[in-house]
Design an enzyme around this catalytic site. Structure first.
Site, short mmCIF file in Angstrom:
data_model
loop_
_atom_site.label_atom_id
_atom_site.label_comp_id
_atom_site.label_asym_id
_atom_site.label_seq_id
_atom_site.Cartn_x
_atom_site.Cartn_y
_atom_site.Cartn_z
N GLY A 1 31.42 43.99 76.13
CA GLY A 1 30.11 43.82 75.53
C GLY A 1 29.67 42.37 75.55
O GLY A 1 30.49 41.45 75.73
N CYS A 2 28.38 42.15 75.37
CA CYS A 2 27.83 40.79 75.47
C CYS A 2 28.29 39.91 74.32
O CYS A 2 28.78 38.80 74.51
CB CYS A 2 26.31 40.85 75.54
SG CYS A 2 25.54 41.81 74.22
N PHE A 3 28.16 40.41 73.09
CA PHE A 3 28.63 39.64 71.94
C PHE A 3 30.13 39.40 72.03
O PHE A 3 30.65 38.35 71.65
CB PHE A 3 28.33 40.38 70.63
CG PHE A 3 26.90 40.33 70.21
CD1 PHE A 3 26.26 39.13 70.01
CD2 PHE A 3 26.18 41.50 69.98
CE1 PHE A 3 24.93 39.07 69.58
CE2 PHE A 3 24.86 41.45 69.56
CZ PHE A 3 24.23 40.25 69.36
N THR A 4 30.82 40.42 72.52
CA THR A 4 32.27 40.36 72.60
C THR A 4 32.72 39.26 73.55
O THR A 4 33.58 38.45 73.22
CB THR A 4 32.81 41.72 73.09
OG1 THR A 4 31.96 42.74 72.65
CG2 THR A 4 34.19 41.94 72.61
#
Lengths: 351, 351, 351, 351
Positions: free
Chosen positions: A151-154
Site C-alpha cells: 500500500g501507499c501509506f505502508t
C-alpha cells in the site's frame, strides 16, 4: 529481446492508468490488454486523454485466466477481494501476477478479514505471495509468482522507519505515524466526499485508529523486530490533502538511547545508500512531496529533538508511483531480471 | 452608545485585513485608522479589493503613541519586536492594546529571546500582559490593558488538549501535536517559498522541533498542570498545506488510565459546553477545517485507540479568525463588556 | 557520438529548471553549466530538490562569451534585455544560442521597444534570428545560429489558428484570443501578486489590450496572411488560473464562408497530420490542459457555431514544455540533426 | 415583526446550502423546512458540518403544496423540470415561490425544450414568472408570485453588458462572452468529471456553442435592444476553473462608435451608480473573483482597445451568492418590502 507482454486488469482506475503511463516509457514491456469493466469497448485514450496517440487500444473486460495465456505478467489494480476471488493455480503457472490490491499483503487471514470486513476467498495463496517492498524483500521478489504490491501509506511508513527498527534504535511501542496523502489515493470512484469542492480548501483526518494500512505496517515493520514479527504496535492517522499526488509521513518515536544525528544517519546509510530510489536528504533538508512528484523516488530525513528524546522521521513519495504503479513496475523488473530502474528513470516534475 | 474607536497597526498584512473584515460587521466598533508602513498614502481598498466601497480610507504610517490619543483600542498586527520596541505607560493609559504578535505571550524573557532570537525591549510590561485565550482566561481579560493575543497553532493546540490536561487524564510527557496550516499563516511577505507554484501540489513539515509556538503551548498548557506551570513538554510539528485558511491539530497522548469515550467526553463538556465558539462534534465526526472557514468556531473531537492506550484529539480552527483576528475581536468584546460574539456571529462558508 | 555540451544561463528560474529536467532524460546532450546569478555557489539540487542526486552541480554566474567557448549550445532563460545586451559575433561563431526571452522575437525594433519599454541593445542580430516555432519554421531552424524561442501564449495561439489563416478560412480582423495560463508562467520572482494566497481561489484577466505577446502573435500569424506579414490584428487577453502548468487558448473568429467541420478539419490535417507533437483530437473532444501536462504535446480541436458564423478553436499546451523548455529542446534537436523528439518522448502525467 | 417563514426545497445541494448560510444571518427570516430527498431524516448539520449548532434541523422530503401552507416563501433549488412538474395555482396562492432552476426563465417554451431537452410541464405559469435580475427588473419583482432566479453565468454576463446594449454603444451581433467558473457551479452530484483530481490542475471549456445559459442571456439582453427582444446573438463559452467559487466573464464587443473610457463609464454609472451590489471599479483595476467571494457584490470594469475598436468588459461575481442564493434572497427582500441588502451585508472574505 522480446518484449514482456503485460496485461492490466483495472486499467481505468488511477493506479491502472499510472501503470499505462510508466509502461509507455518502458523499453522491454508492452501492454497487450487494457482491462476495464466500466469502459469495456471504449478506447483507453478516450478515458484518459493524456494517452491519446500513445495508447488508443480498446478497453476490454477480461477474464483473468484467459488473459494469463497470453500475458507474461498481469497487474491487478482492482478492488479488494477481486483477485482473491478469481486466482487459481493455472493462472500462476501461466504468468506472473502483481497485485496492487491488499488481498495478499497480510499473512494472517483473520487480520485481513477483521480489517477489510470481507471473506478471503483464496487463503491458500497467501503463504507464497511475496510482499513486494523491493528495498526490503528484493531477493524473495526475484523468484516469486505472486507479488502483493504494498500500500501507499505502508511503503512510505515502513521505509521511513525500517533502519531505526532494524537497528533497535527506537522503542517499538512508541511509534506514531501521522500521514498526509494527495487525493488520487482515494481512487476514481464517483463519491461526493472526493468532489473538488469537498476536498479543496480543506484538511481532515480519516480512518482514525481504524485505517487498513495499520496492520500492514505493523506486520512488515514487525519482521524487522524479530523473525516472526513484532512486538510492534503503532498509531497511524492518515489525512487527506488538497493536492493530486504525494504522501508525506511524519513519524514520531522515542529513541532507545541518546543517539545523535550522525549515528542515526549511519543506520540509514547502511540500509539505503545503495538504493537507487531512496534519497537520504542532506542534513537540514526536509522531504517535501513536490520533489518526488511523478517519480519513483522516496526522500527521507529526520530531526532529533533532544528536549523530548524523540526522533521525527519524514518520508515523502508519490503515492501513484513508489506507492503503487512505480513499485509494481520495479517488482516486474526484478522478477524479469531487468535493470531495476528500467522505465522508472523519471526526473520528478516541478512545479 | 458611542462606537469604540479602533486603530489597526499593520492593517495591510493578512491578519490586519481580517480585522478590517470582521470589524466592518461589528455594530459597536469603527476603524479610525488603517495603519500601514508599506502602503502609506494608498487607499485600503486598493490594497484589498474586497474592501472597495466598504473601507476606502487612506492607509497611514502611524505613531502608536499619537494614535493612542484618539483610539479606544489598538490592534497591533505587526512583526515580532515592533510593539515591545515602542510600548510605554502613556499608551497603555490612553487606550487598550491587543497585540497579535508574540511580544508579550511568553512570561519568561529568556525563553522569548531564545526562541525568537531578538532582544525584548520592554520586559517591564510582560507581567501585566494577559494571555488572551478567551475560553481559559476570560476573567483576566476583562480588566486588562494589554492583551497578548495567542498564536494560531497555539490556540488550536491548547484548546484541543486543555480539558485532558486540566483533568489529569493524559501523561503530560507523552503529548505530540502534529499540526497542518493553510498558507495565509505565512503572511503576505513576498517570499519565494510562499509563491503559488511552491506551495501548490505540495505538503511539507517546517520548523521541526524548533517552531516558536512550542514554548507558548508548553507554558500555557503547563498552567493547567500546576499553578506555576508544568511539567509539560511536547513535540510540535507544523506542516504547510496548499489551502488559504485553516489549521488542523492532530494531537496524540497516552491516557493516564483506560478511560472510555463517554468519560473523556464529559471532561470536554465540563469545560466547553457553555462556550459559544467551541463545538464538540458528535461522536464519529472528525473536525475538518472547511467546516469552520471564515468563522470564529473551533471544532473538536477525539478517538480513543484501545490498542495503544492513546487518545487522538483533533481540533480545527480558521487560523485567520479564531487563530488571529477573530479571537482579537473576541478579546475586545470582553474588555469592553460587549456580547462576546458581537461581530463574530458568522456562519462558516462552504464550499 | 559525443554528447552535445549544453550551457543554461538562468537555470534557476522555472524555465531554466524545466530545461534541466528535460535534458536529464536526453540521450545526446549533457548540461555542463547551470548558470545562475542568484544562486552562484549553491548546488542546483539545493535550489530544486527534485534534481537531488540527478543534478548536484554547483550553480555559477557565467559570462556568456566564456561559456560559449566550451558549450555547443547555450540556452538563455533570462529576463528581457539580457541577451540583447551581451550577444556578439564571437559568441555566435562559437556556439548556437537558443533564447527563451523575447529579445529576438520581433523583427521590428520599434515594436519591441514600444511593447517592452526597453531599448534594444543589439538590433544587428534581429534579422538573422530565426523564430523557433518548429512546426512552421522547421527548415529555417536547421541552419540557424540564433533561435528566438517563442513565447508560451504565442505558441499556443499561433498553432491554434495557423491553418485557418493560411488557408484563408477566417476573417483576419475578427480574431479574439482569450487565453488562460497556469501560474508558473509568471516566473519564480518573489512578488506579492504571485503568492499562494493571492492566486489560489481566484481568476483574473491581466495585461488587457496591452500584453506583450500580442504583437508577437500578430507578426507571426501575419506571415500566414502574406509574405511580408498581415494585415492581421487581434484581441488577446491572458488570464491567471490557480494551477501550476498549462495554457488553454480559446480563439474566436468569423469564418470567411460557411465551412463545415470536416472541411476545416482537412485544413488542420493538411498542416499537422505529420506533426509528432500536435494532436488533433477526435470530434467532440475539447483540449484540456491536464492531458498535456509535463509533455511537449499541443492538443487542438474546434467547434463551429452556425448560429453566429464563428469558429471556436481551442488549443492546450504545457506552458513550461511546448511553451518554453520543450520547444527549446525541440529546436536544439532540429539544429543538431537529431530525432526531433529526443528527450521529449514524455507521456503526459495525470492526475 | 413576525419572521418570514422560509422553506427550501433542495436544501442539500450547494445552492440550497448557501441559502441556509445566508438566511442564518437574516434578521427577518427563518427557515422552517430543510427539504431534501437524498438526506430525508438526516440532520442538516450532518450533511453540512459548517451548520453544526446553527441549523441542526432534520431534513425532510417535502411535498411542495403541503409546504406552501406553512411557508411565506419557498425557494426551489432543484433540478431542471422539478418545479414545472409540481407547480399549481394553489401553491402560488399560498406563498411566494423563488425558483433557482431554469424552469421559468425562458419565455418561449420551444426554446426551453430545445436547449434543455425536456418537456415543460406547466407552460401556463411562464408568462407571469418574473425574471429576477433585481437591478434590471426590480419593479416587476415587487408584486410577483413566482420568480425565475437567473442563472449564474447569465447574471454575470447580462449585468456586464447591459448598459452598453441599452445605450446602443456596441454592435449587438459582435458580442462574445468567454466565462470562467468555479466548480461549485457544477453542483454536488457524484460525477467522475467533478472529482478533485479531475478538476484540479486543469482548465477546460465545456458546452461550447451549446451551453444552456446562451438563450437566457440572449433573451434578457435582447430586451435592452428592443421591447420585444433583440435582435442579439452571442457566442458564449464557459470554462471550468480549479477553484470553489466565482465567475469571471470576459466580454468582447465592437463599439458602435469611437467612444472613450469616460463616455462609456458614464453609461455604466447612469445604470449602476445607485446599485448597492454593483461596484464599478476604479479605472485600471480589473475585476477578480477573489474580491467578491462570499458576498453579493458584482465587480465590473472595462478596457477599450483602440487598435481593434473593441471594448473588453470584465464582470466578477460569486456564483453561489449573486449568481444564485444571494440574488434569491435579494429578490425575497424586494418582494417582502425589506431593505434590499438585509442578510446580504457581507464583506467579501479574502484570502
Amino acid at each position: 529481446m522480446d518484449k514482456i507482454k503485460v496485461g492490466i486488469i483495472g486499467s481505468t482506475g488511477y493506479a491502472g492508468q499510472e501503470l499505462a503511463r510508466l509502461l509507455s516509457g518502458h523499453k522491454h514491456a508492452e501492454v497487450i490488454r487494457y482491462g476495464s469493466r466500466s469502459y469495456d469497448g471504449t478506447a483507453f485514450s478516450e478515458v484518459y486523454g493524456n494517452m491519446y496517440e500513445i495508447a488508443d487500444d480498446t478497453c476490454a473486460s477480461d477474464d483473468l485466466e484467459e488473459l494469463s495465456k497470453e500475458a507474461d505478467v498481469i497487474f491487478t489494480a482492482t478492488p479488494q477481494g477481486y483477485l482473491a476471488g478469481v486466482l487459481n493455480e493455472t493462472i500462476l503457472n501461466n504468468c506472473k501476477v502483481i497485485d496492487l490490491s491488499a488481498d495478499f499483503r497480510l499473512k494472517d487471514v483473520a487480520v485481513y478479514e477483521k480489517w477489510y470486513k470481507i471473506e478471503h476467498k483464496s487463503p491458500e495463496f497467501i503463504k507464497e505471495a511475496v510482499y513486494g517492498l523491493c528495498e526490503i524483500n528484493r531477493d524473495k521478489v526475484k523468484g516469486a509468482r505472486l507479488i502483493a504490491n504494498p500500500g501507499c501509506f505502508t511503503t512510505c511508513s515502513i521505509l521511513s522507519l525500517y533502519p531505526l527498527v532494524k537497528e533497535g534504535m527506537i522503542d517499538t511501542d512508541s511509534i506514531i505515524v501521522d500521514a498526509k496523502s494527495g487525493t488520487s489515493g482515494a481512487g476514481r470512484g464517483a463519491k461526493v466526499a472526493n468532489l473538488f469542492c469537498e476536498v479543496n480548501e480543506n484538511i481532515k483526518a480519516y480512518g482514525v485508529a481504524t485505517h487498513r494500512h495499520t496492520p500492514e505496517i505493523e506486520e512488515q515493520l514487525g519482521y524487522a523486530v524479530s523473525e516472526n514479527g513484532g512486538p510492534l504496535t503503532i498509531n497511524f492517522t492518515p489525512h487527506l490533502v488538497p493536492m493530486n499526488r504525494g504522501i508525506l509521513a511524519t513519524c514520531y518515536a522515542k529513541l532507545s538511547a541518546a543517539f545523535d544525528y550522525d549515528t542515526v544517519r549511519k543506520a540509514y546509510e547502511k540500509h539505503y545508500s545503495e538504493e537507487k530510489f531512496i534519497r537520504l536528504l542532506k542534513k537540514g533538508f526536509n522531504p517535501e512531496t513536490r520533489w518526488v512528484e511523478g517519480s519513483n523516488y522516496m526522500d527521507i530525513n529526520f530531526v532529533i529533538d533532544e528536549r523530548t528524546g524523540r526522533i521525527i522521521v519524514m518520508g515523502a513519495i508519490d503515492n501513484m508511483v513508489k506507492g503503487a504503479a512505480g513499485q509494481a513496475v520495479q517488482n516486474m523488473n526484478i522478477m524479469f531480471d531487468l535493470p531495476e530502474d528500467e522505465g522508472l528513470k523519471i526526473t520528478p516534475m516541478f512545479p
